[in-house]
Design an enzyme around this catalytic site. Structure first.
Site: not given
Ligand code: NAD
Ligand code: 3DD
Length: 512
Positions: A75, A249
């Site tokens: 990002h 991660n």
């Molecule tokens: P995680 O594995 O810790 O948590 C995911 C949870 O979802 C697990 O506990 C699993 O049991 C549950 N799960 C899976 N399928 C399911 C279903 N069908 N119904 C209900 N629960 C279900 O993963 P995480 O680290 O929490 O990451 C989740 C997602 O978020 C990933 O795609 C990760 O890449 C993303 N992520 C996004 C950000 C962001 O800033 N938007 C930051 C970090 C990670």
């Molecule tokens: N992600 C969330 N906030 C962000 C930021 N301000 N800059 C870059 C990336 C950023 C996504 C992260 O949490 C990434 O580590 C993921 O998706 O796990």
């Protein structure tokens, strides 16, 4: 006019961009004010990123990443700009794309292209191919531009978030070896059909020996997020991983901070910026109670929402119970909820059937990495048959009006409000996590890149995490900002609990 002027560079799909362009960068705008704003925010962010600041001081003038050619797909935010400029200060040659079509902050991209010493008319920074609101074809065009250096060489290191860059180089070389690239029509999604089209176009332009030489020079990848790590372990298990990978991660100072506290900060930020809807008292369903789900629940509870969760994992479900949360199934509650947030890293967690049963103007969002958690493709199919109407409220905020349901106003169809077109809402509708949280994540990224640059060949084609002492070092670098004062173990205490007084303070199997 000579013939040479009539040679038209082949363009990629509807982008009207040359497949192999000579553009030194491509961002939304390079206006002086945009660059000034970006540079100022990069400056402010660095002060909030003590881990990266410390690495710059530690390696000032030493260039430990000299010789590294790093292609990054992460990002393109202000925080990522500080990461990029840290890698450059440590001696790396970097090219960059965002890993999501909505997450670029255009002023960050512009300031990184210009660099600390350049000007908008004489940029001296890092090549960036990213702008907020890319089409999917433009997104993959950007990835292709960043993978090839002007001299035709490729990266020797990847820095990936979600695994798109890693996937492209692997598929490209696998299809070359097999001699067959599947037809774009055979793809299971619109996005994958674009990837296949890109590979076909590259082969048409440059032949069948582009990706194998390129991947042979890649010494390793550091992967930022859960979903990208999942894809790496799949390749490791299948024996198709072509280079070592460091799983950033699962550094504790990444996933137990960024994924939890980052989402705690940025989820409600995004919901408020996107909708201005009151969150307090609303019934909110968070789907998935892992690290991101836990942070998302905290975010909503911070606004006094009534939060429910869904889970498949009994341990995470029990954790939710211990937090006083109702663990429900979406089928049982879908008609009662005001807001939905998917955080599973899985697909089809909210289906079209679910959306047809939602309350009028229910808000639907995803904070997982990919846009397949919510069945957007299913909504688009209904739009094509005239059963659903898509109305833009503003960029990344859409009303989807169901024309055949009867529980909307006046007994007509109901609507739902879908954010960021099902892509991660905190970066699509807001600016993601704050700098301090990203400092810990990105300090791990720089440590991973330093390790791969120095010792990649020692790892084999495996997925590993950084050692605990580095994790503790990252944490230590961030304590001072809070005025935290650690207690020092006496030797007898250290031996009593079986650790060294300088750490590591926990056994490998310890769960934080
Ligand atoms: P995680 O594995 O810790 O948590 C995911 C949870 O979802 C697990 O506990 C699993 O049991 C549950 N799960 C899976 N399928 C399911 C279903 N069908 N119904 C209900 N629960 C279900 O993963 P995480 O680290 O929490 O990451 C989740 C997602 O978020 C990933 O795609 C990760 O890449 C993303 N992520 C996004 C950000 C962001 O800033 N938007 C930051 C970090 C990670
Ligand atoms: N992600 C969330 N906030 C962000 C930021 N301000 N800059 C870059 C990336 C950023 C996504 C992260 O949490 C990434 O580590 C993921 O998706 O796990």
């Amino acid at each position: 006019m000579s013939v040479a002027h009539l040679i038209i560079e082949p363009t990629f799909m509807q982008t009207r961009l040359a497949l192999f362009s000579t553009l030194p960068y491509k961002v939304a705008d390079m206006k002086s004010d945009t660059v000034r704003f970006g540079r100022k925010e990069l400056e402010l962010a660095l002060h909030e990123m003590p881990g990266l600041l410390s690495l710059r001081e530690q390696y000032r003038g030493k260039k430990p990443l000299a010789g590294a050619q790093i292609m990054g797909s992460l990002h393109m935010t202000i925080q990522t700009g500080v990461l990029i400029e840290t890698l450059v200060e440590l001696g790396a040659d970097v090219r960059w794309v965002s890993c999501n079509i909505f997450s670029t902050q255009d002023h960050a991209a512009a300031a990184v292209v210009v660099g600390p010493t350049g000007t908008p008319t004489n940029p001296r920074g890092t090549p960036v191919y990213a702008w907020k609101g890319e089409t999917l074809a433009e997104y993959w065009w950007c990835t292709l531009q960043a993978i090839f250096w002007p001299d035709g060489s490729g990266p020797n290191l990847l820095l990936d978030d979600g695994g798109d860059a890693t996937m492209l180089v692997h598929l490209g070389s696998e299809y070359e070896a097999s001699g067959v690239i599947p037809s774009p029509e055979s793809a299971s999604s619109e996005e994958f059909s674009i990837v296949l089209q890109l590979l076909h176009d590259v082969r048409r332009e440059r032949g069948n020996n582009v990706w194998r030489p390129l991947i042979s020079k890649i010494r390793g990848v550091s992967e930022e997020t859960t979903t990208g790590v999942h894809r790496l372990y799949e390749r490791q298990t299948a024996g198709t991983l072509r280079f070592p990978a460091i799983n950033v991660n699962d550094s504790v100072t990444k996933s137990k901070f960024d994924n939890v506290y980052g989402c705690r900060h940025s989820l409600t930020d995004a919901l408020m910026r996107a909708t201005d809807v009151l969150i307090a008292g609303k019934r909110c369903l968070v789907l998935g109670y892992g690290d991101v789900g836990k942070g998302s629940v905290q975010s909503l509870k911070g606004q006094c929402a009534k939060v429910y969760i869904t889970e498949i994992d009994p341990i995470c479900a029990l954790q939710a119970c211990m937090q006083g949360l109702d663990v429900v199934t979406i089928d049982d509650v879908v008609g009662d909820m005001d807001m939905f947030v998917t955080a599973t890293g899985n697909h089809s967690v909210i289906t079209v059937e679910h959306m047809m049963r939602m309350k009028h103007n229910a808000i639907v969002s995803n904070i997982g990495h990919f846009d397949n958690e919510i069945d957007i493709a299913g909504l688009e199919a209904l739009q094509a048959t005239g059963d659903v109407e898509k109305i833009e409220v503003k960029p990344q905020v859409h009303e989807w009006r169901f024309l055949r349901t009867t529980h909307g106003p006046d007994g007509k169809g109901h609507s739902i409000i879908v954010l960021a077109e099902g892509r991660l809402v905190n970066l699509g509708c807001a600016t993601g996590h704050p700098s301090f949280v990203m400092s810990a994540s990105f300090t791990n990224q720089v440590l991973a890149q330093l390790e791969l640059h120095a010792n990649a060949e020692a790892y084999g084609k495996t997925v590993t995490t950084l050692p605990k002492h580095l994790d503790e070092h990252v944490a230590r670098l961030h304590l001072e900002k809070f005025g935290a004062k650690l207690t020092t173990l006496t030797d007898s205490q250290a031996s009593y609990i079986g650790v060294k007084s300088e750490g590591p303070f926990k056994p490998e199997y310890y769960r934080y």
